[in-house]
Design a protein around this motif. Sequence first.
Motif, PDB file in Angstrom:
ATOM      1  N   CYS A  14      10.996   2.729  -6.600  1.00 18.97           N
ATOM      2  CA  CYS A  14      11.565   2.215  -5.352  1.00 18.97           C
ATOM      3  C   CYS A  14      12.406   0.981  -5.647  1.00 18.97           C
ATOM      4  CB  CYS A  14      10.459   1.788  -4.380  1.00 18.97           C
ATOM      5  SG  CYS A  14       9.431   3.095  -3.739  1.00 18.97           S
ATOM      6  N   ARG A  15      13.316   0.697  -4.731  1.00 15.39           N
ATOM      7  CA  ARG A  15      14.084  -0.551  -4.765  1.00 15.39           C
ATOM      8  C   ARG A  15      13.284  -1.643  -4.051  1.00 15.39           C
ATOM      9  NH1 ARG A  15      19.837  -0.555  -4.388  1.00 15.39           N
ATOM     10  NH2 ARG A  15      20.610   1.132  -5.664  1.00 15.39           N
ATOM     11  N   VAL A  16      13.655  -2.876  -4.317  1.00 17.64           N
ATOM     12  CA  VAL A  16      12.976  -4.022  -3.703  1.00 17.64           C
ATOM     13  C   VAL A  16      12.960  -3.907  -2.181  1.00 17.64           C
ATOM     14  CG1 VAL A  16      13.151  -6.521  -3.303  1.00 17.64           C
ATOM     15  CG2 VAL A  16      13.360  -5.609  -5.624  1.00 17.64           C
ATOM     16  N   ILE A  17      14.073  -3.556  -1.597  1.00 14.86           N
ATOM     17  CA  ILE A  17      14.163  -3.486  -0.134  1.00 14.86           C
ATOM     18  C   ILE A  17      13.209  -2.431   0.427  1.00 14.86           C
ATOM     19  CG2 ILE A  17      16.116  -1.879  -0.021  1.00 14.86           C
ATOM     20  CD1 ILE A  17      15.653  -4.954   2.215  1.00 14.86           C
ATOM     21  N   GLU A  18      13.032  -1.326  -0.292  1.00 14.97           N
ATOM     22  CA  GLU A  18      12.105  -0.278   0.153  1.00 14.97           C
ATOM     23  C   GLU A  18      10.658  -0.768   0.091  1.00 14.97           C
ATOM     24  OE1 GLU A  18      14.686   3.585  -1.368  1.00 14.97           O
ATOM     25  OE2 GLU A  18      13.435   2.488  -2.803  1.00 14.97           O
ATOM     26  N   ILE A  19      10.329  -1.460  -0.989  1.00 10.75           N
ATOM     27  CA  ILE A  19       8.973  -2.010  -1.130  1.00 10.75           C
ATOM     28  C   ILE A  19       8.711  -3.011  -0.011  1.00 10.75           C
ATOM     29  CG2 ILE A  19       7.383  -3.281  -2.633  1.00 10.75           C
ATOM     30  CD1 ILE A  19       9.241  -2.342  -4.990  1.00 10.75           C
ATOM     31  N   ALA A  20       9.700  -3.870   0.253  1.00 10.45           N
ATOM     32  CA  ALA A  20       9.566  -4.885   1.303  1.00 10.45           C
ATOM     33  C   ALA A  20       9.310  -4.237   2.660  1.00 10.45           C
ATOM     34  CB  ALA A  20      10.814  -5.757   1.347  1.00 10.45           C
ATOM     35  N   LYS A  21      10.016  -3.154   2.960  1.00  8.92           N
ATOM     36  CA  LYS A  21       9.815  -2.466   4.245  1.00  8.92           C
ATOM     37  C   LYS A  21       8.425  -1.855   4.329  1.00  8.92           C
ATOM     38  CE  LYS A  21      14.632  -1.427   5.231  1.00  8.92           C
ATOM     39  NZ  LYS A  21      15.674  -0.385   5.345  1.00  8.92           N
ATOM     40  N   VAL A  22       7.976  -1.221   3.259  1.00 11.35           N
ATOM     41  CA  VAL A  22       6.652  -0.598   3.249  1.00 11.35           C
ATOM     42  C   VAL A  22       5.561  -1.651   3.456  1.00 11.35           C
ATOM     43  CG1 VAL A  22       4.961   0.567   1.767  1.00 11.35           C
ATOM     44  CG2 VAL A  22       7.317   1.385   1.843  1.00 11.35           C
ATOM     45  N   LEU A  23       5.704  -2.791   2.781  1.00 13.49           N
ATOM     46  CA  LEU A  23       4.681  -3.840   2.837  1.00 13.49           C
ATOM     47  C   LEU A  23       4.881  -4.814   3.991  1.00 13.49           C
ATOM     48  CD1 LEU A  23       4.287  -4.617  -0.974  1.00 13.49           C
ATOM     49  CD2 LEU A  23       2.873  -3.138   0.471  1.00 13.49           C
ATOM     50  N   ASN A  24       6.018  -4.683   4.689  1.00 13.11           N
ATOM     51  CA  ASN A  24       6.347  -5.583   5.791  1.00 13.11           C
ATOM     52  C   ASN A  24       6.351  -7.040   5.330  1.00 13.11           C
ATOM     53  OD1 ASN A  24       7.140  -6.054   8.448  1.00 13.11           O
ATOM     54  ND2 ASN A  24       5.037  -6.392   9.128  1.00 13.11           N
ATOM     55  N   ILE A  25       7.024  -7.264   4.196  1.00  9.76           N
ATOM     56  CA  ILE A  25       7.162  -8.597   3.602  1.00  9.76           C
ATOM     57  C   ILE A  25       8.646  -8.810   3.322  1.00  9.76           C
ATOM     58  CG2 ILE A  25       6.582 -10.041   1.597  1.00  9.76           C
ATOM     59  CD1 ILE A  25       4.030  -8.358   1.294  1.00  9.76           C
ATOM     60  N   HIS A  26       9.116 -10.028   3.482  1.00 10.70           N
ATOM     61  CA  HIS A  26      10.514 -10.346   3.199  1.00 10.70           C
ATOM     62  C   HIS A  26      10.853  -9.943   1.764  1.00 10.70           C
ATOM     63  CE1 HIS A  26      14.171 -12.704   2.673  1.00 10.70           C
ATOM     64  NE2 HIS A  26      14.263 -12.670   3.995  1.00 10.70           N
ATOM     65  N   PRO A  27      12.059  -9.458   1.511  1.00 13.18           N
ATOM     66  CA  PRO A  27      12.440  -9.015   0.163  1.00 13.18           C
ATOM     67  C   PRO A  27      12.405 -10.091  -0.928  1.00 13.18           C
ATOM     68  CG  PRO A  27      13.990  -8.169   1.777  1.00 13.18           C
ATOM     69  CD  PRO A  27      13.082  -9.119   2.502  1.00 13.18           C
ATOM     70  N   VAL A  28      12.579 -11.363  -0.580  1.00 14.03           N
ATOM     71  CA  VAL A  28      12.615 -12.417  -1.605  1.00 14.03           C
ATOM     72  C   VAL A  28      11.303 -12.493  -2.392  1.00 14.03           C
ATOM     73  CG1 VAL A  28      12.834 -14.900  -2.025  1.00 14.03           C
ATOM     74  CG2 VAL A  28      14.458 -13.738  -0.525  1.00 14.03           C
ATOM     75  N   PRO A  29      10.134 -12.595  -1.744  1.00 13.28           N
ATOM     76  CA  PRO A  29       8.907 -12.624  -2.548  1.00 13.28           C
ATOM     77  C   PRO A  29       8.645 -11.305  -3.281  1.00 13.28           C
ATOM     78  CG  PRO A  29       8.376 -12.769  -0.213  1.00 13.28           C
ATOM     79  CD  PRO A  29       9.853 -12.855  -0.331  1.00 13.28           C
ATOM     80  N   ILE A  30       9.126 -10.205  -2.732  1.00 14.09           N
ATOM     81  CA  ILE A  30       8.970  -8.917  -3.416  1.00 14.09           C
ATOM     82  C   ILE A  30       9.816  -8.905  -4.685  1.00 14.09           C
ATOM     83  CG2 ILE A  30       9.313  -6.419  -3.251  1.00 14.09           C
ATOM     84  CD1 ILE A  30       6.978  -7.555  -1.549  1.00 14.09           C
ATOM     85  N   ASP A  31      11.021  -9.421  -4.597  1.00 15.04           N
ATOM     86  CA  ASP A  31      11.895  -9.509  -5.772  1.00 15.04           C
ATOM     87  C   ASP A  31      11.264 -10.391  -6.841  1.00 15.04           C
ATOM     88  OD1 ASP A  31      14.420  -8.924  -7.114  1.00 15.04           O
ATOM     89  OD2 ASP A  31      14.852 -11.052  -6.817  1.00 15.04           O
TER      90      ASP A  31
END
Length: 86
Positions: free
Chosen positions: A35-52
């Motif tokens: 998955c891309r960062v943005i997809e992970i962020a959507k699944v986890l409902n977390i802003h993309p910056v900490p996911i990145d």
Amino acid sequence: MTRTGTDEDMSDRNDSSETDHTIRVLATLNERGPCRVIEIAKVLNIHPVPIDRACTHLQQKGLLQRQPGGTYCVTETGRVVLEKQL
């Protein structure tokens, strides 16, 4: 301005939050596949910056691999670490 915690307390909370993000990212990628960062962020409902940040940290530890197109996937080492965490 009144502070409710010391710098150390705040740092501990951030470390705990980042650790939680890394485990959740690892588990999500293990379950869903690349998955891309943005997809992970959507699944986890977390802003993309900490996911990145979590993905970069996991990649540096050898637990994730970045693939062409910007997707991340779990390495074999990442799967072993995840099994120990769960």
